[in-house]
Each structure stands twice: as structure tokens, then as C-alpha cells.
Design a protein around this motif. Structure first.
Motif, PDB file in Angstrom:
ATOM      1  N   UNK A  56      47.658  40.497  30.927  1.00  0.00           N
ATOM      2  CA  UNK A  56      45.976  40.078  30.841  1.00  0.00           C
ATOM      3  C   UNK A  56      45.553  39.941  32.197  1.00  0.00           C
ATOM      4  N   UNK A  57      46.275  39.916  33.050  1.00  0.00           N
ATOM      5  CA  UNK A  57      45.915  39.665  34.521  1.00  0.00           C
ATOM      6  C   UNK A  57      45.536  41.136  35.347  1.00  0.00           C
ATOM      7  N   UNK A  58      45.970  42.432  34.369  1.00  0.00           N
ATOM      8  CA  UNK A  58      45.642  43.554  35.228  1.00  0.00           C
ATOM      9  C   UNK A  58      44.322  43.712  35.772  1.00  0.00           C
ATOM     10  N   UNK A  59      43.557  42.954  35.718  1.00  0.00           N
ATOM     11  CA  UNK A  59      42.277  43.383  36.231  1.00  0.00           C
ATOM     12  C   UNK A  59      42.313  43.121  37.712  1.00  0.00           C
ATOM     13  N   UNK A  60      43.451  42.314  38.023  1.00  0.00           N
ATOM     14  CA  UNK A  60      43.702  42.197  39.467  1.00  0.00           C
ATOM     15  C   UNK A  60      44.171  43.325  40.197  1.00  0.00           C
ATOM     16  N   UNK A  61      44.298  44.547  39.548  1.00  0.00           N
ATOM     17  CA  UNK A  61      44.484  45.816  40.142  1.00  0.00           C
ATOM     18  C   UNK A  61      43.288  46.241  40.613  1.00  0.00           C
ATOM     19  N   UNK A  62      42.279  45.896  40.365  1.00  0.00           N
ATOM     20  CA  UNK A  62      40.705  46.812  40.397  1.00  0.00           C
ATOM     21  C   UNK A  62      39.998  46.006  41.439  1.00  0.00           C
ATOM     22  N   UNK A  63      40.586  44.834  42.161  1.00  0.00           N
ATOM     23  CA  UNK A  63      39.728  44.151  43.013  1.00  0.00           C
ATOM     24  C   UNK A  63      40.570  43.773  44.144  1.00  0.00           C
ATOM     25  N   UNK A  64      39.894  43.586  45.592  1.00  0.00           N
ATOM     26  CA  UNK A  64      40.517  43.367  46.622  1.00  0.00           C
ATOM     27  C   UNK A  64      41.222  41.834  46.529  1.00  0.00           C
ATOM     28  N   UNK A  65      42.445  41.576  46.872  1.00  0.00           N
ATOM     29  CA  UNK A  65      43.201  40.092  46.474  1.00  0.00           C
ATOM     30  C   UNK A  65      42.514  39.296  47.365  1.00  0.00           C
ATOM     31  N   UNK A  66      42.040  39.389  48.576  1.00  0.00           N
ATOM     32  CA  UNK A  66      41.392  38.544  49.337  1.00  0.00           C
ATOM     33  C   UNK A  66      39.998  37.734  48.744  1.00  0.00           C
ATOM     34  N   UNK A  67      39.663  38.953  47.666  1.00  0.00           N
ATOM     35  CA  UNK A  67      38.124  38.271  46.895  1.00  0.00           C
ATOM     36  C   UNK A  67      38.550  37.453  45.960  1.00  0.00           C
ATOM     37  N   UNK A  68      39.801  37.224  45.528  1.00  0.00           N
ATOM     38  CA  UNK A  68      39.820  36.454  44.114  1.00  0.00           C
ATOM     39  C   UNK A  68      39.343  35.152  44.060  1.00  0.00           C
ATOM     40  N   UNK A  69      39.788  34.304  45.138  1.00  0.00           N
ATOM     41  CA  UNK A  69      39.190  32.956  44.758  1.00  0.00           C
ATOM     42  C   UNK A  69      37.724  32.816  44.816  1.00  0.00           C
ATOM     43  N   UNK A  70      36.946  33.568  45.261  1.00  0.00           N
ATOM     44  CA  UNK A  70      35.508  33.764  45.095  1.00  0.00           C
ATOM     45  C   UNK A  70      34.925  34.184  43.675  1.00  0.00           C
ATOM     46  N   UNK A  71      35.914  34.703  43.003  1.00  0.00           N
ATOM     47  CA  UNK A  71      35.375  35.122  41.439  1.00  0.00           C
ATOM     48  C   UNK A  71      35.455  34.192  40.655  1.00  0.00           C
TER      49      UNK A  71
ATOM     50  N   UNK B  62      30.434  41.023  35.946  1.00  0.00           N
ATOM     51  CA  UNK B  62      29.801  41.521  36.958  1.00  0.00           C
ATOM     52  C   UNK B  62      29.848  43.022  37.128  1.00  0.00           C
ATOM     53  N   UNK B  63      29.236  43.551  38.024  1.00  0.00           N
ATOM     54  CA  UNK B  63      29.662  45.213  38.387  1.00  0.00           C
ATOM     55  C   UNK B  63      30.967  45.499  38.428  1.00  0.00           C
ATOM     56  N   UNK B  64      31.883  44.497  39.114  1.00  0.00           N
ATOM     57  CA  UNK B  64      33.489  44.913  39.329  1.00  0.00           C
ATOM     58  C   UNK B  64      34.200  44.237  38.087  1.00  0.00           C
ATOM     59  N   UNK B  65      33.465  43.619  37.133  1.00  0.00           N
ATOM     60  CA  UNK B  65      34.304  42.930  36.125  1.00  0.00           C
ATOM     61  C   UNK B  65      35.180  43.829  35.203  1.00  0.00           C
TER      62      UNK B  65
END
Length: 250
Positions: free
Chosen positions: A48-63, A164-167
Motif C-alpha cells: 500500500x506504500x507503492x505510491x512512494x515510487x512516484x515521488x521524490x523521497x526527499x519530498x515525503x516528509x512535507x506531504x 494532489x496533482x502528484x497524489x
């Protein structure tokens, strides 16, 4: 006397190193490693965490993350504690919340964590959720665990509006169950068939499906690099995902 409370009784069991949550049946509705309560124990829940494949890892804490259905709070705790995200969960059964707080190490509500009580299908339509979440995880089963409680194109469209747009939305389905194809059709109707990805079923038959707010097709090399970063940073078996995760429509 007629039972006027339709919500099932919540109970727990333990098997060595793992604690399980049940809704009045033998079906496992969630679990926790006793020695690592903020890790994710079940394979399908990790996916269920596969969404992490589609975003910059460094951006995760701000999401922001939203879970519909608390279960044993594995996703909620991981998002809050390990990913350091602003995290919201919606749960209809107050007993589930109480048991998660007492037995599954769910922290109290705070600046970055809140549990909302109510019907997920109704609450998700509220304006304050529109365009808010980068990760929306849906795991809505009743005590019989036969098919998702909310599973219509309209419900998935409401979920899409909350992204969000990247969601990304990830949803737990039973891939070997007759409801799977209907669920997949509903997701494709709401998100567009090019935005939908799926894992192969786990041994238990759980199939995690991912839908992007806006379809994108990263190259396999890009996804592999992202998977390695996710695995190194958060300990999820993301490199293995690449063998069993692909778009529904190539």
C-alpha cells in the motif's frame, strides 16, 4: 432483544512475535510486530506504500497521507512515525480506535496526526479534503472480509478529488475474488485506465491496486532507482515490487 449496533466486536490475538486485530471473526484485519510496532508486518500492507515510487523521497516528509479504514493502524503509524508525514485516518468504529491506542501503539492525536470518526464515504466528500492528500490508502472491509464496503466509480471519483496533482490512491482488493474485476472497472472509470497500476496477488489473495491523480509512465529504470531508494531509506521491500507491479493497461 434486537442488536441495534451494526459494528462488530473488536478483538485481538497473538502468535509469538505478532499481534493481530480481528473484527469478531478469525479473519485478520491488521497486525503488529511486537518488537517493531512502527514497521509494517503484512506483505499487502507494505505494498500500500507503492505510491512512494512516484515521488521524490526527499519530498515525503512535507506531504500528507490519508487512510480510509484504520485497521491495526499500521499505515497510519508508518506514515506518521517513519515517513514523518502529516497523517489523517478515518474510521467508523470507535472500538477500533480504542484498541489501536491501547494495544497497537497508535499515538494520540497531535499536530501531525488525527483520527476522524465517521463514514469514510461521506467524510471524503467534504471540501476540506479536496486536493489535499499525496497518499490516499483505502482498506475498507467489514467483519466478513468478503468485498470492499465502498467500491463504486462515484466513491473512487471522490477519492481522486481528494488527491494532489502528484497524489496516488492505493486500495486493497481480493485479486482472486469475483469482485476484483468490478473494482478494477470502477477505478478505471474514475481515474482513467492509463492511471491504474496493479500488483499480482499475494499468497493470501490480496491485490493492491494503485491509481494516479494524473497518469504518468516512469521508465522501468526510473522505477527501479526509486525502489532502491525507498528500500534503503524506509526498509520496505520495494526492489521486490518491481517483479510483480505494472500498469493495468500497457
Amino acid at each position: 432483544m434486537k442488536n441495534t449496533n451494526p459494528l462488530p466486536e473488536v478483538n485481538i490475538s497473538e502468535d509469538g512475535e505478532v499481534r493481530f486485530l480481528h473484527l469478531g471473526t478469525e479473519w485478520i484485519q491488521g497486525s503488529m510486530l511486537l518488537d517493531a510496532p512502527f514497521d509494517i508486518e503484512l506483505e499487502y500492507v507494505q505494498r500500500m506504500m507503492a505510491w512512494l515510487l512516484f515521488v521524490d523521497p526527499d519530498s515525503v516528509p512535507g506531504r500528507r497521507a490519508l487512510q480510509l479504514g484504520l485497521g491495526s493502524a499500521a499505515l497510519t503509524k508508518f506514515s506518521h512515525k517513519r515517513l514523518r508525514m502529516d497523517t489523517t485516518a478515518i474510521e467508523i468504529n470507535p472500538q477500533v480506535v480504542a484498541v489501536c491506542r491501547q494495544w497497537f501503539k497508535l499515538p494520540p492525536d497531535g499536530a501531525r496526526l488525527r483520527v476522524l470518526m465517521g463514514d469514510a464515504g461521506e467524510l471524503i466528500r467534504r471540501q476540506e479534503h479536496t486536493g489535499r492528500y499525496d497518499a490516499l490508502q483505502v482498506d475498507l472491509y467489514d467483519h466478513e472480509a468478503a468485498a470492499p464496503v465502498l467500491d463504486s466509480p462515484d466513491f473512487y471519483a471522490d477519492c481522486r478529488h481528494a488527491l494532489t496533482d502528484e497524489g496516488c490512491l492505493t486500495v486493497n482488493l481480493f485479486g482472486r475474488h469475483s469482485s476484483y474485476e468490478r473494482s478494477l472497472e470502477s477505478l478505471c472509470a474514475a481515474f482513467g485506465k492509463d492511471a491504474v497500476w496493479a500488483f499480482k496477488p499475494t499468497r493470501e489473495g490480496n491485490t493492491v491496486v494503485l491509481a494516479q491523480r494524473h497518469a504518468s509512465r516512469p521508465s522501468r529504470l526510473e522505477l527501479l532507482a526509486r525502489a532502491e531508494a525507498v528500500q534503503e531509506r524506509w526498509g520496505l521491500p520495494a526492489a521486490k515490487w518491481m517483479r510483480v507491479f505494472k500498469p493495468v493497461h500497457d
